[in-house]
Motif scaffolding. Sequence first.
Motif, PDB file in Angstrom:
ATOM      1  N   SER A   7       0.948  -1.208   0.112  1.00 15.98           N
ATOM      2  CA  SER A   7      -0.048   0.245  -0.059  1.00 15.98           C
ATOM      3  C   SER A   7       0.764   1.199   0.094  1.00 15.98           C
ATOM      4  O   SER A   7       0.307   2.252  -0.384  1.00 15.98           O
ATOM      5  N   GLY A  68      -0.060  11.357 -10.171  1.00 17.42           N
ATOM      6  CA  GLY A  68      -0.126  10.354  -9.072  1.00 17.42           C
ATOM      7  C   GLY A  68      -1.374  10.833  -8.456  1.00 17.42           C
ATOM      8  O   GLY A  68      -2.097  11.901  -8.656  1.00 17.42           O
ATOM      9  N   THR A  70      -1.410  12.096  -5.097  1.00 21.74           N
ATOM     10  CA  THR A  70      -1.244  13.502  -4.323  1.00 21.74           C
ATOM     11  C   THR A  70      -1.781  14.660  -5.363  1.00 21.74           C
ATOM     12  O   THR A  70      -2.659  15.487  -5.124  1.00 21.74           O
ATOM     13  N   HIS A  98      -6.508  10.701   3.263  1.00 18.44           N
ATOM     14  CA  HIS A  98      -5.124  10.938   3.235  1.00 18.44           C
ATOM     15  C   HIS A  98      -4.675  12.323   3.150  1.00 18.44           C
ATOM     16  O   HIS A  98      -5.307  13.231   3.047  1.00 18.44           O
ATOM     17  N   SER A 100      -2.969  14.164   1.197  1.00 20.26           N
ATOM     18  CA  SER A 100      -3.130  15.207   0.191  1.00 20.26           C
ATOM     19  C   SER A 100      -4.389  15.546   0.180  1.00 20.26           C
ATOM     20  O   SER A 100      -4.694  16.497  -0.615  1.00 20.26           O
ATOM     21  N   MET A 145     -12.822   9.027   0.373  1.00 23.09           N
ATOM     22  CA  MET A 145     -11.916   7.965  -0.100  1.00 23.09           C
ATOM     23  C   MET A 145     -12.905   6.869  -0.172  1.00 23.09           C
ATOM     24  O   MET A 145     -13.806   6.444   0.397  1.00 23.09           O
ATOM     25  N   VAL A 147     -11.110   3.491  -0.267  1.00 21.76           N
ATOM     26  CA  VAL A 147     -10.609   2.401   0.782  1.00 21.76           C
ATOM     27  C   VAL A 147      -9.603   3.230   1.580  1.00 21.76           C
ATOM     28  O   VAL A 147      -8.688   3.767   0.985  1.00 21.76           O
ATOM     29  N   ASP A 175     -11.534   9.342  -3.521  1.00 21.05           N
ATOM     30  CA  ASP A 175     -10.266   8.867  -3.893  1.00 21.05           C
ATOM     31  C   ASP A 175     -10.129   7.419  -3.991  1.00 21.05           C
ATOM     32  O   ASP A 175     -10.225   6.785  -2.868  1.00 21.05           O
ATOM     33  N   THR A 177      -7.450   5.778  -4.863  1.00 17.81           N
ATOM     34  CA  THR A 177      -6.057   5.150  -4.845  1.00 17.81           C
ATOM     35  C   THR A 177      -5.801   3.912  -4.335  1.00 17.81           C
ATOM     36  O   THR A 177      -4.951   3.137  -4.703  1.00 17.81           O
ATOM     37  N   GLN A 178      -6.249   3.350  -3.288  1.00 20.28           N
ATOM     38  CA  GLN A 178      -5.985   2.279  -2.562  1.00 20.28           C
ATOM     39  C   GLN A 178      -7.111   1.063  -3.161  1.00 20.28           C
ATOM     40  O   GLN A 178      -7.006   0.067  -2.512  1.00 20.28           O
ATOM     41  N   SER A 199      -3.577   6.180  -8.777  1.00 22.44           N
ATOM     42  CA  SER A 199      -2.203   6.518  -9.010  1.00 22.44           C
ATOM     43  C   SER A 199      -1.471   5.092  -9.402  1.00 22.44           C
ATOM     44  O   SER A 199      -1.717   3.997  -8.900  1.00 22.44           O
ATOM     45  N   LYS A 202       0.868   2.234  -7.497  1.00 25.67           N
ATOM     46  CA  LYS A 202       0.100   1.341  -6.488  1.00 25.67           C
ATOM     47  C   LYS A 202      -0.461  -0.009  -7.307  1.00 25.67           C
ATOM     48  O   LYS A 202      -0.786  -0.827  -6.601  1.00 25.67           O
ATOM     49  N   CYS A 325       3.142   7.592   4.482  1.00 28.33           N
ATOM     50  CA  CYS A 325       3.033   8.967   4.214  1.00 28.33           C
ATOM     51  C   CYS A 325       3.273   9.673   5.402  1.00 28.33           C
ATOM     52  O   CYS A 325       3.596  10.964   5.488  1.00 28.33           O
TER      53      CYS A 325
END
Length: 381
Positions: A7, A68, A70, A98, A100, A145, A147, A175, A177-178, A199, A202, A325
């Motif tokens: 992650s 990405g 962020t 996150h 960001s 987000m 996840v 978001d 991302t995850q 991103s 990941k 982060c």
Amino acid sequence: MIYFDNSATTKIEKTVLDTYNAASLNYFGNPSSLHKLGLKAYELLETSRKQIAELMGFKPYEVVFTSGGTEGNNWIIKGTAFKKREFGKHIITTSIEHPSVMNSMHQLEELGYEVTYLPVDKTGHVSADDLKNAIRDDTILVSTMAVNNEIGSIQPIHEMARVLDDYPNISYHVDGTQAIGKNIEDQFIDPRVDFYTFSGHKFHAPRGIGFIYMKAGKQLEPLMAGGGQEKNLRSGTENTPAIAAMARALRLLKQDEAKKANKMTKLKTELIEHIQSLPNTHVFSKLSDDFAPHIICFTIDGVRGETVVHTFEDRDIYISTTSACSSKKGLESSTLKAMSTPEKVATSAVRVSLDENNTEAEMKEFIKNLDEVHDHFQILN
Ligand code: PMP
């Protein structure tokens, strides 16, 4: 070596690197150049966009390349806030985002915007009712987000989207991302969502490349002024090799996605059940459907997270404190804090994060080492 810190970032796939290298050598023209080398690069850029869109169920013109997660989060949040400032200055997000997202919100607060941070319950989930109650006449944006990167909780995106169905003027950003490629798209891809962030690093693409989804007809104030690339939305010469590599990585990710997620779930189950059998531990990530298959956050009570991380590192096993982060900055976990976890417990938290390449043998080896590390600290305590 066992790498269980996916992650934070994933290792680039060999074939993805091959694509990157081939594109760098053979498609090095600037996609904006008028000559045939430029055209060749432009075609690669647009083919990659088309492939990514198809794999995600988006339209090609809804995919915009970024550097990405962020950048995607900063851009969507600030770009929406600036674009809609005449309609209102109220934004809703959650207390587990996150940095960001969080720090973009803080910057907007300094510019006179008001931000509501939705609370989470003890399992790290926000509630659609809380969202409904937070909406005001001057709300312009909701950002949540899909996840959570620290404990893996999947947020109720569809429920929140249904609340927002009644407020068509509010932009909705997720978001992702995850969340991408974990076979949980049916839980967070929703037609009401206007913007998604993703991103590449990941999912085994190079660092510094990503994309956003921007629903047809939606607008964002550009943050990068310049030559007008990406339809005047995001200036700067396109990173064509990384974009082509990301398209390749996404194609690989989507192959047998369900099978890969099942494999991660199996490994996650094995680990969680084992930790639960050990005294003086706590597991934050659950085995229920509202948790992603790849993240396991837990504690060995009384031992600081970074001590556990370094103890595993000495054994050539790589995990992290709750998020890469914030770990180096010594920041406490914002997610665990929002879940009302006592500070003493939160400082012990560590995160194992899997990818589809992790194996049963690695998990067995990890569990064997965990037993030894756990025993060691029980004696010391
Ligand atoms: N959002 C979430 C949920 C993340 O986990 C991360 C990466 N840790 C980001 C955004 C930022 O992504 P990037 O590292 O690509 O800037």
